[in-house]
Design an enzyme around this catalytic site. Structure first.
Site, PDB file in Angstrom:
ATOM      1  N   SER A 144       0.913  -1.173   0.050  1.00 12.36           N
ATOM      2  CA  SER A 144      -0.019  -0.066   0.082  1.00 12.36           C
ATOM      3  C   SER A 144       0.760   1.311   0.003  1.00 12.36           C
ATOM      4  CB  SER A 144      -0.981   0.126   1.213  1.00 12.36           C
ATOM      5  OG  SER A 144      -1.468   1.310   1.364  1.00 12.36           O
ATOM      6  N   TYR A 157      -2.128  -0.738  10.095  1.00 13.31           N
ATOM      7  CA  TYR A 157      -2.070  -1.081   8.955  1.00 13.31           C
ATOM      8  C   TYR A 157      -0.807  -0.643   8.318  1.00 13.31           C
ATOM      9  CZ  TYR A 157      -3.687  -1.370   3.999  1.00 13.31           C
ATOM     10  OH  TYR A 157      -3.445  -1.645   2.617  1.00 13.31           O
TER      11      TYR A 157
END
Length: 267
Positions: A144, A157
């Protein structure tokens, strides 16, 4: 793109929806590759294969749960049994987050690490011996932009994704002479249900779509760009809209990036 993937066996995790499903459709339509589809949702995997019009000899379904990382060697053995080899492993499965760090139970942070990092590492380690024995292979991991820089509501995350970068950068160096290539893909805002399923501070799903995700890059467009980066054997590729500029700010103007993310509306 076709000739690079033709004849290969590709294992895709998180294949029941989103990016994984889009990759299956793109490969099914434009290559002759054989695909192993994995996620926790067996019924949906068969549905994806059906929608992609994959003939029975071109696909196999293999359920897995990354949180059960100790099962990965056994699952990898089953994957190899399907078609006799694994040419490309696409580590796509994962879990996102939408909660402030101070309001996030430590068990949620632990779950993010177990799924997004440890499970992915365990599966990769389970597949590596087969690639080393074959003398070739490629591993792609969907990270990501949060693996490059952090933003509010993404602490656990971002931590898990940053860990992935450290591991796979080191692994790439270790495999330099083994003819095994590592590609890290860093999506920005992509039109998937990732924000719907993202965990909140108590571990429950957010249940709603973020505006930024809803207005992001269409997932089929992303899949084409991702497969092109894999074909080119890129070390790392950020894919998305203007949010990708954050990678350059992080490198050249970190102070400016810090100001931008503080003011950003990220949910």
């Amino acid at each position: 793109m076709n000739s690079y993937f033709d004849g290969k066996v590709i294992w895709i995790t998180g294949a029941s929806s989103g990016i994984g499903e889009a990759l299956v459709k793109e490969l099914a339509m434009n290559t002759t590759t054989k695909i192993i589809l994995s996620s926790r949702k067996e019924e949906q995997l068969f549905a994806v294969a059906g929608k992609a019009r994959l003939s029975p000899d071109r696909f196999a379904v293999l359920p897995l749960d990354l949180a059960l990382y100790k099962d990965m060697p056994e699952i990898a053995a089953k994957a190899v049994e399907k078609f006799g080899k694994i040419d490309l492993l696409i580590n796509n499965a994962g879990l996102s987050q939408r909660s402030l760090a101070i309001e996030t139970d430590i068990e949620v942070d632990k779950r993010l690490i177990e799924v997004d990092y440890i499970g992915t590492v365990a599966l990769t380690k389970a597949v590596l011996p087969y690639m080393i024995k074959a003398g070739r292979g490629q591993i792609a991991v969907v990270s990501s932009l949060m693996g490059i820089f952090g933003a509010p509501m993404r602490s656990g995350y971002a931590g898990a994704k940053h860990a992935l970068h450290g591991f796979f950068d080191a692994l790439r160096a270790e495999l330099y002479n083994q003819n095994i290539h590592i590609t890290i893909i860093c999506p920005g805002f992509i039109q998937t249900d990732i924000s719907v399923h993202a965990v909140t501070g108590d571990g429950s799903a957010q249940g709603t779509m973020d505006d930024a995700t809803m207005n992001g890059m269409p997932v089929d467009v992303f899949a084409k760009k991702m497969l092109n980066a894999i074909r080119q054997q890129k070390n790392q590729k950020a894919i998305g809209g203007k949010e990708v500029l954050g990678t350059y700010l992080k490198r050249f103007f970190p102070g400016l990036l810090a100001k931008v993310v503080r003011k950003a509306k990220v949910v």
